[in-house]
Design an enzyme around this catalytic site. Structure first.
Site, PDB file in Angstrom:
ATOM      1  N   ARG A  65       0.832  -1.206   0.000  1.00 51.13           N
ATOM      2  CA  ARG A  65       0.000   0.000   0.000  1.00 51.13           C
ATOM      3  C   ARG A  65       0.872   1.263   0.000  1.00 51.13           C
ATOM      4  O   ARG A  65       0.649   2.190  -0.767  1.00 51.13           O
ATOM      5  CB  ARG A  65      -0.921  -0.006   1.222  1.00 51.13           C
ATOM      6  N   TYR A 110      18.237  10.084   0.099  1.00 53.95           N
ATOM      7  CA  TYR A 110      19.661  10.427   0.254  1.00 53.95           C
ATOM      8  C   TYR A 110      20.017  11.274  -0.965  1.00 53.95           C
ATOM      9  O   TYR A 110      19.152  11.885  -1.572  1.00 53.95           O
ATOM     10  CB  TYR A 110      20.411   9.079   0.364  1.00 53.95           C
ATOM     11  N   LYS A 182      21.958  10.303   6.626  1.00 52.80           N
ATOM     12  CA  LYS A 182      23.117   9.422   6.869  1.00 52.80           C
ATOM     13  C   LYS A 182      22.749   8.389   7.931  1.00 52.80           C
ATOM     14  O   LYS A 182      23.124   7.226   7.850  1.00 52.80           O
ATOM     15  CB  LYS A 182      24.321  10.245   7.331  1.00 52.80           C
ATOM     16  N   ASP A 254      29.885  16.749   6.555  1.00 52.99           N
ATOM     17  CA  ASP A 254      29.733  18.013   5.821  1.00 52.99           C
ATOM     18  C   ASP A 254      30.122  19.259   6.628  1.00 52.99           C
ATOM     19  O   ASP A 254      29.442  20.295   6.554  1.00 52.99           O
ATOM     20  CB  ASP A 254      28.307  18.114   5.244  1.00 52.99           C
ATOM     21  N   ALA A 310      40.539  20.190  -3.900  1.00 51.56           N
ATOM     22  CA  ALA A 310      41.376  19.706  -2.781  1.00 51.56           C
ATOM     23  C   ALA A 310      40.741  20.073  -1.449  1.00 51.56           C
ATOM     24  O   ALA A 310      41.378  20.638  -0.572  1.00 51.56           O
ATOM     25  CB  ALA A 310      42.783  20.295  -2.905  1.00 51.56           C
TER      26      ALA A 310
HETATM   27  N1  LIG Z   1      30.979  10.549  -3.767  1.00 54.09           N
HETATM   28  C1  LIG Z   1      31.105  10.724  -2.484  1.00 54.09           C
HETATM   29  O1  LIG Z   1      30.974   9.796  -1.688  1.00 54.09           O
HETATM   30  C2  LIG Z   1      31.417  12.081  -1.975  1.00 54.09           C
HETATM   31  C3  LIG Z   1      31.867  12.213  -0.670  1.00 54.09           C
HETATM   32  C4  LIG Z   1      32.189  13.477  -0.171  1.00 54.09           C
HETATM   33  C5  LIG Z   1      32.047  14.568  -1.005  1.00 54.09           C
HETATM   34  N2  LIG Z   1      31.570  14.401  -2.259  1.00 54.09           N
HETATM   35  C6  LIG Z   1      31.348  15.548  -3.135  1.00 54.09           C
HETATM   36  O2  LIG Z   1      32.574  16.197  -3.403  1.00 54.09           O
HETATM   37  C7  LIG Z   1      32.362  17.592  -3.477  1.00 54.09           C
HETATM   38  C8  LIG Z   1      33.285  18.282  -2.484  1.00 54.09           C
HETATM   39  O3  LIG Z   1      32.954  17.900  -1.167  1.00 54.09           O
HETATM   40  P1  LIG Z   1      33.888  18.247   0.048  1.00 54.09           P
HETATM   41  O4  LIG Z   1      33.240  17.688   1.263  1.00 54.09           O
HETATM   42  O5  LIG Z   1      35.290  17.903  -0.254  1.00 54.09           O
HETATM   43  O6  LIG Z   1      33.732  19.836   0.052  1.00 54.09           O
HETATM   44  P2  LIG Z   1      34.815  20.909   0.418  1.00 54.09           P
HETATM   45  O7  LIG Z   1      34.128  22.215   0.484  1.00 54.09           O
HETATM   46  O8  LIG Z   1      35.619  20.456   1.587  1.00 54.09           O
HETATM   47  O9  LIG Z   1      35.801  20.898  -0.831  1.00 54.09           O
HETATM   48  C9  LIG Z   1      35.518  21.398  -2.096  1.00 54.09           C
HETATM   49  C10 LIG Z   1      36.836  21.921  -2.665  1.00 54.09           C
HETATM   50  O10 LIG Z   1      36.648  22.214  -4.033  1.00 54.09           O
HETATM   51  C11 LIG Z   1      37.222  23.467  -4.289  1.00 54.09           C
HETATM   52  N3  LIG Z   1      36.599  24.105  -5.441  1.00 54.09           N
HETATM   53  C12 LIG Z   1      35.468  24.832  -5.471  1.00 54.09           C
HETATM   54  N4  LIG Z   1      35.246  25.281  -6.714  1.00 54.09           N
HETATM   55  C13 LIG Z   1      36.266  24.811  -7.473  1.00 54.09           C
HETATM   56  C14 LIG Z   1      36.600  24.962  -8.838  1.00 54.09           C
HETATM   57  N5  LIG Z   1      35.842  25.686  -9.654  1.00 54.09           N
HETATM   58  N6  LIG Z   1      37.707  24.340  -9.289  1.00 54.09           N
HETATM   59  C15 LIG Z   1      38.485  23.625  -8.454  1.00 54.09           C
HETATM   60  N7  LIG Z   1      38.230  23.483  -7.148  1.00 54.09           N
HETATM   61  C16 LIG Z   1      37.131  24.066  -6.668  1.00 54.09           C
HETATM   62  C17 LIG Z   1      37.024  24.253  -3.007  1.00 54.09           C
HETATM   63  O11 LIG Z   1      37.914  25.362  -2.919  1.00 54.09           O
HETATM   64  C18 LIG Z   1      37.290  23.187  -1.952  1.00 54.09           C
HETATM   65  O12 LIG Z   1      38.651  23.098  -1.600  1.00 54.09           O
HETATM   66  C19 LIG Z   1      30.878  17.820  -3.184  1.00 54.09           C
HETATM   67  O13 LIG Z   1      30.178  17.940  -4.384  1.00 54.09           O
HETATM   68  C20 LIG Z   1      30.464  16.571  -2.461  1.00 54.09           C
HETATM   69  O14 LIG Z   1      29.109  16.281  -2.676  1.00 54.09           O
HETATM   70  C21 LIG Z   1      31.272  13.191  -2.770  1.00 54.09           C
HETATM   71  O1  LIG Z   2      26.217  12.497   1.102  1.00 52.34           O
HETATM   72  C1  LIG Z   2      26.651  11.967   0.071  1.00 52.34           C
HETATM   73  O2  LIG Z   2      25.939  11.549  -0.853  1.00 52.34           O
HETATM   74  C2  LIG Z   2      28.117  11.721  -0.090  1.00 52.34           C
HETATM   75  C3  LIG Z   2      28.970  12.696   0.550  1.00 52.34           C
HETATM   76  O3  LIG Z   2      29.057  12.570   1.928  1.00 52.34           O
HETATM   77  C4  LIG Z   2      28.785  14.115   0.112  1.00 52.34           C
HETATM   78  O4  LIG Z   2      28.965  15.015   0.945  1.00 52.34           O
HETATM   79  O5  LIG Z   2      28.474  14.323  -1.054  1.00 52.34           O
HETATM   80 MN   LIG Z   3      29.132  14.454   2.938  1.00 45.49          MN
END
Ligand SMILES: NC(=O)c1ccc[n+]([C@@H]2O[C@H](COP(=O)([O-])OP(=O)(O)OC[C@H]3O[C@@H](n4cnc5c(N)ncnc54)[C@H](O)[C@@H]3O)[C@@H](O)[C@H]2O)c1
Ligand SMILES: O=C(O)C[C@H](O)C(=O)O
Ligand SMILES: [Mn+2]
Length: 580
Positions: A65, A110, A182, A254, A310
């Protein structure tokens, strides 16, 4: 692997619970409510007969349902709010429904849909969920904390300060949504008891101007607190966690890039703390890379890595892979560091950037003289295309939130320099992906080995067959890492435990058996995969001598099964002194 929900969550349970709630109190408790599944006997004992329609339903019927009701909503965000409301009503039904449709419904509760729910949190707000600890009310923090945790044996606390939610930045109080998501995945994919989990938003204000200007914003409408006052506030919270729940896992999610690594280092020697963006992402990406080098029949140490973005994720991945290169390929730290080229919003991270880079990146700063012959943009920065031309990377990872950064030119240039380019655009949500995997596949004539952070449809290979895009999301590993440490009560989350989890995940890669298959297991198998990760983590804690339980390492698997919460109804008996 076959359907996991069935093996992990048997559809009946003989468990008997003594429950003190009756009548409306029972129907309004998501922990205990069974809705139309209360039996005749229970309806009498708990004064529910007149409060429910007469027909007694099975859990299967309830799921059917609820699923039909869900399907009548088209927009993912409307499905998200339907499921949130179901969670407020009945945990067993909510988790049972999700576990029957994991791959379809995870993207709803999510990433990517939860990102939209968070961005619109104040406007969609109906009911609170979790714990809101606000900077301006910190004098009552301990009372507020105890109010929701007294008498509860807490295994897990997921917290955020909301500064870097997914790739959508500062979301203020709305960040509570990532902690509840999460936490829900800990239950769905690893069997953490939802009653033993707590989601916390640390509301230290927001620098999101839209939220500061929004008359309907429900959080603390104040610029973000920084510096010593911020550190003290966070510390007050962490010390409460340590005082009242010394065994629980404290999961940081985050946080902003200037705080994430710092807080992890600050607390990891005194409590079991875990930063998902750094360690979870590092671990899942390491597993995907292990699988990819298995396909190319090379080693992690043979690769040249460009990490684009980075931040927490980028540096977490870099360090995790660097450590693996050192330990598995016997290479010195200095030599392993040299294999990485980190980029951020100022282009390649090189020495002359000076203060623009963070101290935590210092090991990976490239010397200027290495880049003297390379053209720069008008700001003196070395851009991605130039890095790719010079370095000829074999691995390109995106965690920058810079949608479309891996252009056709970048991808084709990379593909010209190596046979099977390994390209992981990991930014979430989907629209922020550095390259659509379909394009990366086409531009490399099907040769790229791909993984993304959010789910994408399969691409077509040259021969016409489908190439499944691995979902390299930390959800494939963090629930297992966390459950493993909770299970063995390690009181620390050591690097060795995380590496053991990553290795176990890599060993489950479909690409190991068939190189044309996905680099990581299918998300439908996420419960089974996380279970295996948890076993590896707990066993490693035993090997490291930090397991805090009285049972033996050989019993880990059996104990893990016993410990998992299952979304099935038990039988209730009324008892005034029973559970509430
Ligand atoms: N796939 C996964 O499991 C996973 C896990 C964690 C984060 N992420 C993704 O990765 C991304 C970053 O997350 P985070 O937690 O590292 O965030 P964060 O803010 O710690 O890092 C992002 C970095 O990217 C840099 N940045 C921003 N714009 C940019 C550009 N135009 N060119 C180059 N660098 C640039 C920022 O200065 C910063 O250092 C997010 O989109 C997040 O959703 C994915
Ligand atoms: O939350 C997610 O989907 C993965 C990661 O922790 C992110 O911040 O993007
Ligand atoms: Mn995250």
């Amino acid at each position: 692997m076959q359907s996991v929900a069935k093996t992990l969550f048997p559809m009946s349970s003989e468990k008997i619970f003594r429950v003190a709630l009756r009548g409306d109190g029972l129907l309004h408790s998501p922990r205990w409510n069974k809705g139309t599944s209360f039996t005749e006997k229970e309806r009498k004992a708990f004064v529910l007969t007149g409060r429910l329609p007469s027909r007694v339903n099975t859990l299967d019927e309830q799921c059917e349902r609820a699923y039909a009701q869900l399907q009548s909503r088209n927009a993912p965000i409307r499905k998200n709010s339907f499921l949130r409301s179901l969670k407020e009503q009945n945990w067993v039904l909510y988790y049972s429904l999700l576990s029957r449709h994991i791959k379809e419904l995870t993207p709803i509760v999510y990433t990517p849909t939860e990102g939209d729910a968070i961005a619109n949190y104040s406007h969609l707000f109906r009911r609170s969920e979790g714990m809101y600890l606000t900077f301006s009310h910190q004098e009552t923090m301990e009372e507020d904390f105890l109010e929701q945790t007294r008498g509860r044996d807490i295994d897990l606390i997921v917290c955020t300060d909301s500064e870097a939610i997914l790739g959508i930045g500062d979301q203020g109080v709305g960040g509570i949504g990532i902690t509840t998501a999460k936490s829900a995945l800990y239950t769905l994919l690893a069997g953490i008891n939802p009653f033993k989990a707590l989601s916390v938003v640390l509301d230290v204000g927001t620098n999101n101007q839209g939220l500061l200007d929004d008359p309907l914003y429900v959080g603390w409408q104040n610029p973000r607190i920084r510096g010593e006052a911020y550190d003290k506030f966070i510390d007050k919270f962490v010390q409460l966690v340590r005082k009242y729940h010394p065994h629980c896992l404290l999961h940081f999610e985050d946080f902003g890039v200037t705080n994430a690594q710092r807080l992890l280092e600050c607390y990891r020697d005194e409590h079991s703390v875990f930063n998902d963006d750094i360690q979870g992402t590092g671990a899942v990406t390491l597993a995907a890379l292990m699988a990819a080098v298995g396909v190319t029949k090379s080693k992690l140490a043979d690769q040249r890595y460009v990490i684009y973005g980075a931040g927490s994720a980028g540096l977490g991945i870099t360090r995790q892979v660097r450590d693996a290169i050192m330990s598995t390929d016997g290479i010195s730290r200095e030599d392993a560091n040299k294999k990485f080229y980190l980029m951020d919003r100022y282009g390649l991270i090189k020495a002359s950037l000076g203060d623009k880079t963070r101290p935590s990146l210092s090991e990976f700063v490239r010397p200027d003289d290495e880049w003297e012959d390379v053209p720069t943009n008008d700001k003196g920065e070395v851009e991605l295309l130039e890095v790719v031309k010079k370095i000829r990377p074999t691995v390109l990872i995106g965690c920058s939130t810079h949608s479309g950064a891996f252009t056709e030119n970048v991808v084709k240039t990379m593909a010209a320099g190596c046979d099977r380019p390994i390209i992981f655009p990991l930014s979430n949500p989907s629209r922020l992906v550095e390259v659509d995997p379909k394009h990366a596949n086409d531009w490399t004539k099907g040769k790229a080995l791909l993984a993304t952070g959010s789910p994408f449809p399969p691409a077509k290979m040259l021969g016409g067959q489908e190439y499944v895009i691995a979902e390299c999301n930390n959800a494939l590993i963090y629930p297992g890492l966390g459950f493993g440490s909770v299970l063995c009560q390690s009181r620390r989350m050591r690097d060795s435990m995380i590496i053991a989890g990553a290795q176990r995940l890599a060993s489950l890669s479909p690409a190991l058996k068939d190189p044309d298959n996905a680099l990581l297991p299918d998300f439908n198998d996420a419960p089974e995969v996380n279970f295996e990760v948890a076993i590896a983590v707990a066993e490693q804690a035993f090997d490291d001598g930090i397991a805090g339980v009285s049972w033996k390492k050989e019993d880990t698997r059996e104990k893990a099964k016993e410990r998992q919460w299952q979304p099935v109804y038990g039988t209730y008996e009324y008892d005034e002194g029973g559970a509430q």
